[in-house]
Design an enzyme around this catalytic site. Structure first.
Site: not given
Length: 380
Positions: A150-152
């Site tokens: 989700v983050e990167t």
């Protein structure tokens, strides 16, 4: 990427960029850090004035140097090279009051084929590291994989802003229109202090690292204070590197969740429906995402739980996910659901992390409790 990270939220604050720009940060001359090409500048991303002539910035530099026992000239010179970035101030501004939330639209940004394929490849490549992280912390691989995805997108989108510019912009020029502008400005001043201390202590050029518009860094998008508190050297090379070491990223996410009270084996949430004759939705929603109700009190207010949830010994929270003009979705969140929101204070974010991890497991032909540490080769 995460405060708590802000009651990290917010950091979240971590709204994920939609353009894939591979990023590798540079840290001094350390060979693990690789230089990256600068992305093409848009008008809003062009740097504005430096903070060299700002009295408030130079005063903070003096204060930081005194508190952190840093060379005052170095702190002043470093902060003097930070630039105001208009697009950062714009990005941090919240949506207008009344803007409809839509879980299905939000979900579609993260639970999609590119991210699932990348997650399956990441899990296969780092299966033993994920297993070791679970053994040492109790945090399951699907949660770690969900966070980094989700983050990167597993390091593909780590941010293109100079971290020093992002933190300075939000420390000294946080939009006054924000309802919590003073509190947020103070938070970013603290993060700026942590960043300068972190880079100086580790011999990293503070002008070289790039991250999100909020100053979050690396594969898991840790804010500087979270890097200092929770990041760990999980590959054993004597250095914490959240940009280029998947092992350090995996271990640090697990370390973060363990620090915030992750309970091994506890589900993150249960299905819930309602008895309309007894439903007191206002009472159920009053604590927001903080688990507050026993199963007995939860049901007394009109929640209907399945057999698995009825065996739950801890507290529950009613988690509401709006779907635009359609009916809302609800689940019963546990303490582990709440732990995920310590990374980013959003129930939408937490559900996206959970469901991405589950989708990657399904792509690998696995189920919870029977995890594919060494999965069969397959086409994704």
């Amino acid at each position: 990427m995460s405060k708590p990270l802000l009651p990290r939220c917010l950091i979240a604050i971590f709204i994920i960029a939609t353009c894939a720009i591979p990023a590798r940060a540079q840290a001094g001359n350390h060979p693990k850090y690789k230089a990256k090409a600068k992305p093409a500048a848009s008008p809003l991303s062009l740097p504005g004035p430096s903070y060299a002539l700002r009295n408030d910035a130079m005063q903070l530099a003096e204060d930081i140097a005194l508190r952190r026992h840093l060379d005052a000239a170095w702190v002043r010179q470093t902060l003097a090279q930070a630039r105001y970035i208009p697009s950062i101030a714009k990005a941090i501004t919240p949506a207008p009051v009344g803007t409809a939330k839509n879980w299905r639209v939000y979900r579609s940004r993260f639970i999609e084929p590119i991210r699932i394929k990348a997650g399956a490849a990441f899990w296969q490549a780092h299966a033993e590291t994920l297993r070791r992280a679970e053994q040492e912390t109790g945090v399951p691989p699907e949660i770690i994989v969900g966070i980094i995805g989700v983050e990167t997108i597993y390091g593909q989108q780590m941010g293109s802003y100079r971290v020093i510019d992002a933190l300075a912009t939000l420390a000294f020029d946080f939009p006054a229109s924000h309802p919590r502008a003073a509190q947020r400005s103070a938070y970013f001043k603290d993060e700026l202090e942590n960043y300068l201390s972190l880079t100086q202590r580790n011999g990293i050029d503070p002008l070289s690292l790039r991250g999100s518009y909020a100053g979050a860094m690396g594969m898991p998008q840790f804010m500087p204070s979270s890097w200092a508190k929770y990041a760990i050297d999980f590959d054993g090379d004597g250095r914490v590197d959240l940009f280029a070491s998947p092992a350090d990223a995996i271990g640090s996410v697990a370390s973060y969740f363990k620090a915030f009270g992750w309970q091994p084996g506890l589900p993150t949430h249960y299905p819930v429906s309602f008895d309309q004759h007894k439903l007191d939705l206002d009472a159920l929603m009053a604590p927001d995402i903080l688990p507050t109700f026993s199963t007995t009190s939860f049901q007394a207010k009109g929640a209907v739980l399945g057999a698995a949830a009825l065996q739950h010994k801890g507290n529950l929270a009613l988690i509401e996910l709006q779907n635009g003009a359609d009916a809302n979705s609800y689940v019963a969140g546990t303490d582990n659901f709440y732990v995920i929101t310590r990374y980013n204070w959003s129930s939408y974010y937490a559900m996206a992390v959970i469901e991405l991890g589950q989708a990657v497991m399904q792509a690998l032909g696995a189920t919870p409790g029977v995890l594919p540490y060494l999965p069969k080769p397959t086409d994704f």
